[in-house]
Design a protein around this motif. Sequence first.
Motif, PDB file in Angstrom:
ATOM      1  N   ARG A  61       0.828  -1.206   0.000  1.00 21.09           N
ATOM      2  CA  ARG A  61       0.000   0.000   0.000  1.00 21.09           C
ATOM      3  C   ARG A  61       0.867   1.263   0.000  1.00 21.09           C
ATOM      4  NH1 ARG A  61      -5.078   0.563   0.317  1.00 21.09           N
ATOM      5  NH2 ARG A  61      -5.430  -1.561   1.020  1.00 21.09           N
ATOM      6  N   ALA A  62       1.952   1.250   0.774  1.00 15.16           N
ATOM      7  CA  ALA A  62       2.870   2.401   0.786  1.00 15.16           C
ATOM      8  C   ALA A  62       3.490   2.592  -0.595  1.00 15.16           C
ATOM      9  CB  ALA A  62       3.947   2.201   1.844  1.00 15.16           C
ATOM     10  N   THR A  65       0.799   4.042  -2.928  1.00 15.41           N
ATOM     11  CA  THR A  65       0.582   5.454  -2.607  1.00 15.41           C
ATOM     12  C   THR A  65       1.694   6.314  -3.184  1.00 15.41           C
ATOM     13  OG1 THR A  65      -0.617   4.885  -0.598  1.00 15.41           O
ATOM     14  CG2 THR A  65       0.311   7.107  -0.713  1.00 15.41           C
ATOM     15  N   LYS A  66       2.937   5.861  -3.049  1.00 15.32           N
ATOM     16  CA  LYS A  66       4.081   6.601  -3.593  1.00 15.32           C
ATOM     17  C   LYS A  66       3.977   6.718  -5.110  1.00 15.32           C
ATOM     18  CE  LYS A  66       9.078   6.274  -4.119  1.00 15.32           C
ATOM     19  NZ  LYS A  66      10.215   5.369  -3.984  1.00 15.32           N
ATOM     20  N   GLU A  69       1.339   9.235  -6.013  1.00 17.85           N
ATOM     21  CA  GLU A  69       1.816  10.603  -5.766  1.00 17.85           C
ATOM     22  C   GLU A  69       2.787  11.052  -6.845  1.00 17.85           C
ATOM     23  OE1 GLU A  69       3.431  10.303  -1.833  1.00 17.85           O
ATOM     24  OE2 GLU A  69       1.460  10.430  -0.884  1.00 17.85           O
TER      25      GLU A  69
END
Length: 86
Positions: A61-62, A65-66, A69
Motif C-alpha cells: 500500500r505504501a 501510494t508513492k 503521488e
Amino acid sequence: MGVLEDLADELAKDTIANAAKLGDEDDVIRAVAKKLGTSSTTMEEAFMTSIRVRLAERRARAFLTKQIEQGFLEKDTGPQLMDDGH
C-alpha cells in the motif's frame, strides 16, 4: 475465518498497532510469537501468518501510494505477467 484465525489476526493487528510504542517492531512481534508458541504452536503459526500478510499489505500500500503521488509506476518492480495465456 475460524476462531483460531480470528483470534490470531486480532492479536496481529493489536501487536502491529502497538509495536512502535513498545520498542522495535520486530522484537515485539518475536516476543509475542514466542509467548504464543509456549502454549500453542498452532496459534503462533496463525499469528505469524497474519503478521506477514498485514505487513506485506502495508508495504504494498505504501508503494502504491508513492506511485500515485509520483504519477507513474516504477518499471521492473516485480514479476511480470505473461500475456501469452500462461
